[in-house]
Design a protein around this motif. Structure first.
Motif, PDB file in Angstrom:
ATOM      1  N   ALA A 100       0.848  -1.199   0.000  1.00  0.00           N
ATOM      2  CA  ALA A 100       0.000   0.000   0.000  1.00  0.00           C
ATOM      3  C   ALA A 100       0.879   1.242   0.000  1.00  0.00           C
ATOM      4  N   ASP A 101       0.262   2.371  -0.302  1.00  0.00           N
ATOM      5  CA  ASP A 101       0.956   3.666  -0.260  1.00  0.00           C
ATOM      6  C   ASP A 101       2.288   3.631  -1.013  1.00  0.00           C
ATOM      7  N   PRO A 102       2.240   3.376  -2.317  1.00  0.00           N
ATOM      8  CA  PRO A 102       3.488   3.260  -3.074  1.00  0.00           C
ATOM      9  C   PRO A 102       4.288   4.559  -3.070  1.00  0.00           C
ATOM     10  N   ASP A 103       5.586   4.421  -3.039  1.00  0.00           N
ATOM     11  CA  ASP A 103       6.507   5.559  -3.013  1.00  0.00           C
ATOM     12  C   ASP A 103       6.897   5.908  -4.445  1.00  0.00           C
ATOM     13  N   PRO A 104       6.602   7.116  -4.925  1.00  0.00           N
ATOM     14  CA  PRO A 104       6.980   7.492  -6.293  1.00  0.00           C
ATOM     15  C   PRO A 104       8.472   7.348  -6.559  1.00  0.00           C
ATOM     16  N   ALA A 105       9.297   7.428  -5.510  1.00  0.00           N
ATOM     17  CA  ALA A 105      10.749   7.290  -5.692  1.00  0.00           C
ATOM     18  C   ALA A 105      11.123   5.900  -6.192  1.00  0.00           C
TER      19      ALA A 105
END
Length: 244
Positions: free
Chosen positions: A71-76
């Motif tokens: 969940a809540d993927p990190d764009p980095a």
């Protein structure tokens, strides 16, 4: 990841593994073949049992466990990527499904090529082909990959127009792959013939790696498909030798 290395490009795994010895072992193995890992560690690491028949074809029994909880993927996680490749498995359960949509859309906004592998005819039939096609059209992927069983499950929805894709590639095992490209006639690319096949595990992933890496190198789709066949044949040769 090994297939991407064979195809000549570095790779990054994005996902979730359990915070357990199995998860650490898996990520260490990936790093050991030169892959980067961008993972969350929580829950229990999933497992897959692979059953290989006498003709080399395989069936997989999966316990996906923590991988579906991303969940809540990190764009980095997308920094520096040329291509994001996502299996359809990642679109079948929450919260991984929503995370996969977010990452695919972010990748497209950054100019990163997006590739989707249809993964499983059973999953496609369970979701209904029309719903799968609608999801894909919402993403407008650059590439959609399928084997002949998955293409048959999609039926009339298996086209560039229906899927919103620029390229659609259907693999047929040892027979030629069929490539459809927007605005061009469909064409076929012969596979590499092998004398002995004992285990086809990994052939589809290897094909995808070869195809996408060749596209990244600037190859036209026909040339990229030929490279994909060669990388898949090498992977099958290794698996068959190990199993022999």
């Amino acid at each position: 990841m090994e297939s991407a290395r064979l195809a000549g490009w570095p790779a990054r795994f994005i996902g979730q593994v359990g915070d357990d010895p199995a998860g650490r072992w898996l990520t260490e193995r990936l790093e050991g073949v030169g892959a980067e890992v961008a993972v969350r560690r929580a829950g229990r690491t999933g497992t897959i049992v692979v059953l290989v028949a006498a003709d080399g074809e395989r069936t997989m029994l999966a316990d996906r466990a923590a991988c579906t909880e991303l969940a809540d993927p990190d764009p980095a996680w997308l920094d520096g990527l040329h291509t994001l490749h996502v299996p359809w498995y990642s679109f079948t359960s929450e919260p991984l499904r929503s995370s996969s949509f977010v990452l695919a859309r972010l990748a497209a906004e950054r100019g990163c090529r997006v590739s989707i592998d249809l993964s499983s005819s059973a999953l496609l039939e369970a979701a209904t082909p029309a719903a799968v096609a609608a999801d894909l059209r919402s993403l407008q992927p650059d590439v959609v990959l399928a084997n002949e069983q998955e293409a048959a499950a999609m039926g009339d929805w298996m086209s560039t127009d229906a899927l919103g894709a620029r390229l659609v590639v259907v693999k047929h095992g040892s027979e030629p792959a069929v490539v459809s490209e927007v605005g061009r006639p469909e064409f076929r690319v012969p596979a590499v013939q092998l004398a002995t096949v004992r285990d086809t595990t990994g052939a589809g992933d290897a094909f995808a790696a070869g195809f996408l890496c060749a596209l990244a190198d600037g190859a036209a789709p026909a040339e990229a498909c030929a490279v994909a066949h060669r990388v898949a044949a090498e992977a099958v040769s290794r698996a068959s030798a190990d199993g022999g």
